[in-house]
Scaffold this active site. Sequence first.
Site, PDB file in Angstrom:
ATOM      1  N   GLU A 171      24.287 -54.441  74.285  1.00  0.00           N
ATOM      2  CA  GLU A 171      22.905 -54.929  74.104  1.00  0.00           C
ATOM      3  C   GLU A 171      22.487 -54.810  72.639  1.00  0.00           C
ATOM      4  O   GLU A 171      21.768 -55.652  72.108  1.00  0.00           O
ATOM      5  CB  GLU A 171      21.920 -54.096  74.941  1.00  0.00           C
ATOM      6  CG  GLU A 171      22.197 -54.070  76.431  1.00  0.00           C
ATOM      7  CD  GLU A 171      23.096 -52.914  76.833  1.00  0.00           C
ATOM      8  OE1 GLU A 171      24.094 -52.651  76.129  1.00  0.00           O
ATOM      9  OE2 GLU A 171      22.829 -52.273  77.856  1.00  0.00           O
ATOM     10  N   HIS A 176      25.606 -86.282  74.392  1.00  0.00           N
ATOM     11  CA  HIS A 176      26.791 -85.432  74.380  1.00  0.00           C
ATOM     12  C   HIS A 176      26.443 -84.087  73.723  1.00  0.00           C
ATOM     13  O   HIS A 176      25.478 -84.010  72.935  1.00  0.00           O
ATOM     14  CB  HIS A 176      27.901 -86.088  73.573  1.00  0.00           C
ATOM     15  CG  HIS A 176      28.469 -87.319  74.220  1.00  0.00           C
ATOM     16  ND1 HIS A 176      29.313 -88.184  73.580  1.00  0.00           N
ATOM     17  CD2 HIS A 176      28.319 -87.812  75.472  1.00  0.00           C
ATOM     18  CE1 HIS A 176      29.657 -89.165  74.390  1.00  0.00           C
ATOM     19  NE2 HIS A 176      29.064 -88.963  75.546  1.00  0.00           N
ATOM     20  N   CYS A 192      29.739 -88.563  67.982  1.00  0.00           N
ATOM     21  CA  CYS A 192      29.445 -87.152  67.673  1.00  0.00           C
ATOM     22  C   CYS A 192      30.149 -86.733  66.383  1.00  0.00           C
ATOM     23  O   CYS A 192      29.553 -86.102  65.507  1.00  0.00           O
ATOM     24  CB  CYS A 192      29.932 -86.244  68.802  1.00  0.00           C
ATOM     25  SG  CYS A 192      28.991 -86.425  70.313  1.00  0.00           S
ATOM     26  N   CYS A 229      21.882 -48.298  79.446  1.00  0.00           N
ATOM     27  CA  CYS A 229      21.741 -46.843  79.330  1.00  0.00           C
ATOM     28  C   CYS A 229      20.406 -46.472  78.679  1.00  0.00           C
ATOM     29  O   CYS A 229      19.633 -47.347  78.274  1.00  0.00           O
ATOM     30  CB  CYS A 229      22.893 -46.277  78.503  1.00  0.00           C
ATOM     31  SG  CYS A 229      22.727 -46.731  76.780  1.00  0.00           S
ATOM     32  N   CYS A 269      33.793 -87.576  70.667  1.00  0.00           N
ATOM     33  CA  CYS A 269      33.917 -89.023  70.442  1.00  0.00           C
ATOM     34  C   CYS A 269      33.490 -89.325  68.999  1.00  0.00           C
ATOM     35  O   CYS A 269      32.955 -88.449  68.301  1.00  0.00           O
ATOM     36  CB  CYS A 269      33.038 -89.780  71.422  1.00  0.00           C
ATOM     37  SG  CYS A 269      31.287 -89.516  71.117  1.00  0.00           S
ATOM     38  N   CYS A 279      19.596 -47.997  75.332  1.00  0.00           N
ATOM     39  CA  CYS A 279      19.339 -49.454  75.287  1.00  0.00           C
ATOM     40  C   CYS A 279      18.056 -49.878  75.988  1.00  0.00           C
ATOM     41  O   CYS A 279      17.434 -50.859  75.572  1.00  0.00           O
ATOM     42  CB  CYS A 279      20.539 -50.205  75.867  1.00  0.00           C
ATOM     43  SG  CYS A 279      22.001 -50.018  74.825  1.00  0.00           S
ATOM     44  N   HIS A 283      26.451 -50.395  71.353  1.00  0.00           N
ATOM     45  CA  HIS A 283      26.441 -50.920  72.729  1.00  0.00           C
ATOM     46  C   HIS A 283      26.318 -52.443  72.730  1.00  0.00           C
ATOM     47  O   HIS A 283      25.845 -53.040  71.752  1.00  0.00           O
ATOM     48  CB  HIS A 283      25.302 -50.288  73.521  1.00  0.00           C
ATOM     49  CG  HIS A 283      25.481 -48.801  73.693  1.00  0.00           C
ATOM     50  ND1 HIS A 283      24.766 -48.055  74.574  1.00  0.00           N
ATOM     51  CD2 HIS A 283      26.316 -47.933  73.073  1.00  0.00           C
ATOM     52  CE1 HIS A 283      25.150 -46.790  74.498  1.00  0.00           C
ATOM     53  NE2 HIS A 283      26.081 -46.698  73.588  1.00  0.00           N
TER      54      HIS A 283
HETATM   55  O1  LIG Z   1      23.916 -49.941  78.189  1.00  0.00           O
HETATM   56  C1  LIG Z   1      25.085 -49.693  77.879  1.00  0.00           C
HETATM   57  C2  LIG Z   1      25.756 -48.559  78.350  1.00  0.00           C
HETATM   58  C3  LIG Z   1      27.031 -48.310  77.905  1.00  0.00           C
HETATM   59  N1  LIG Z   1      27.651 -49.145  77.038  1.00  0.00           N
HETATM   60  C4  LIG Z   1      28.991 -48.854  76.564  1.00  0.00           C
HETATM   61  C5  LIG Z   1      29.028 -47.770  75.530  1.00  0.00           C
HETATM   62  C6  LIG Z   1      30.346 -47.130  75.767  1.00  0.00           C
HETATM   63  O2  LIG Z   1      31.349 -47.840  75.053  1.00  0.00           O
HETATM   64  C7  LIG Z   1      30.603 -47.309  77.248  1.00  0.00           C
HETATM   65  C8  LIG Z   1      30.267 -46.087  78.057  1.00  0.00           C
HETATM   66  O3  LIG Z   1      30.509 -46.366  79.385  1.00  0.00           O
HETATM   67  P1  LIG Z   1      30.404 -45.233  80.526  1.00  0.00           P
HETATM   68  O4  LIG Z   1      29.021 -44.709  80.626  1.00  0.00           O
HETATM   69  O5  LIG Z   1      30.992 -45.816  81.772  1.00  0.00           O
HETATM   70  O6  LIG Z   1      31.265 -44.015  79.992  1.00  0.00           O
HETATM   71  P2  LIG Z   1      32.825 -43.863  79.898  1.00  0.00           P
HETATM   72  O7  LIG Z   1      33.059 -42.554  79.261  1.00  0.00           O
HETATM   73  O8  LIG Z   1      33.398 -45.038  79.195  1.00  0.00           O
HETATM   74  O9  LIG Z   1      33.378 -43.863  81.373  1.00  0.00           O
HETATM   75  P3  LIG Z   1      33.053 -42.839  82.611  1.00  0.00           P
HETATM   76  O10 LIG Z   1      32.036 -43.587  83.444  1.00  0.00           O
HETATM   77  O11 LIG Z   1      34.364 -42.674  83.317  1.00  0.00           O
HETATM   78  O12 LIG Z   1      32.530 -41.560  82.067  1.00  0.00           O
HETATM   79  O13 LIG Z   1      29.774 -48.395  77.653  1.00  0.00           O
HETATM   80  C9  LIG Z   1      27.012 -50.282  76.596  1.00  0.00           C
HETATM   81  O14 LIG Z   1      27.563 -51.078  75.856  1.00  0.00           O
HETATM   82  N2  LIG Z   1      25.742 -50.520  77.043  1.00  0.00           N
END
Ligand SMILES: O=c1ccn([C@H]2C[C@H](O)[C@@H](COP(=O)(O)OP(=O)(O)OP(=O)(O)O)O2)c(=O)[nH]1
Length: 422
Positions: free
Chosen positions: A308, A14, A42, A334, A39, A337, A306
Amino acid sequence: MKIIGLHCSSTDLHAGQIALIKHGSRLRNCDLYFSRKPCSTCLKMIVNAGVNRISYWPADPEISLQNEVSNPTSTEDAKLDAKAVERLKSNSRARVCVLLQPLVYQMVQFIEETSTKFDFIQKIAKSQPDCNTDFYTACRQERIKEYESLFLISSEEMHKQILMTIGLENLCENPYFSNLRQNMKDLVSVLASVAASVPVFGCFGFYRSGSQGANEADDQCLPQDVARHCMIQAMLLAYRTEDHKTGVGAIIWAEEKSRGCDGTGAMYFVGCGYNAFPVGSEYADFPHMDDKQKDREIRKFRYIIHAEQNALTFRCREIKPDERSMIFVTKCPCDECVPLIKGAGIKQIYAGDVDAGKKKADISYMKFGELEGVSKFTWQLSPLHTNALEFHDPTARENGVQKTKSLDDQQHQSKKLCLGHY
Ligand SMILES: O=c1ccn([C@H]2C[C@H](O)[C@@H](COP(=O)(O)OP(=O)(O)OP(=O)(O)O)O2)c(=O)[nH]1
């Protein structure tokens, strides 16, 4: 709060037993979440390890009470076990409680609407002649059926009897009973909406994009049902975001050399996160604006952590260089990251690629496409089935949902992430 493990039952053990094997006395002061009331086998070990709280889903317990007609002897045992569990519960310092948070007003509709906006659905929609998302509704209905059979008890009478036997008689009277059932249905529906946003649809899946990984083993893609399952976990995390506009979730798994006792096969959980402001910050501490606002000083990008980054920071296991580790991210990683993922030694990235190649004012997505030495799997039509005619073949799917389930999907139905030797 940090998640230190995600386990599921295997043929021999389990999930509670597996948690005990994996963490031993490190379970002390932890909170445990169960999809069934555990159960006595566990529970006695878990209580003994000194856990703080055990939360369980209020349907059929681990030793099923639903077989009365077909197997009265096993029901007798199940009733005895339910009594033992109650006794363990009342004599333990751990709080044993129901895992069911009623959703906030209109959450079900919100999640249903926003799920269709995710990259995975949008990419399929764009490949459709009339750019529609009808297939999403069909996929969602399929998931609702599947999850209802897993998580709900169809007969109200049977559900009441079970609640009585497992010490929840206070929930058996109306309006409490009907509220409980409605809350359970709402959660199933939310789960189905999120799962349907990474749908089983035509020849779409996670396929290799760009250059190869460091070696052949790292370049091998997970079975599609496993990759989808992990991405759904990341999607659920994305809904916890503190960013008003864009929710992102990330989850890291790795694969041991041998299969182990866990129902997840050789795969084990490493860490997870979502995009949020620094831990402990209050609503007004940081700017919430985005690229569309003119004043760069009041934009969110220099403050938000972010998904990640949080997954790496709050991981519970090291990332081992000789194991295949993988991160699932709900959007394209992005430029902040991508080097972090590579630097941490993660071997595979599963992601959407919708923003890939975009350069915005405060956040850019240029590096993902150029990244080498890490295998990248993005959501796309299978390279073997890029023929649009085949993709639209009506015999391949029914109401937008694949007609015949693959072996992979049948394994998924048995609730396990079966991995290891493939
Ligand atoms: O690898 C990544 C890339 C972005 N983000 C988060 C950071 C931020 O909170 C958001 C940014 O998202 P986006 O690039 O879509 O920008 P936006 O300003 O939220 O929206 P738009 O695409 O309309 O500009 O995503 C992550 O967590 N990981």
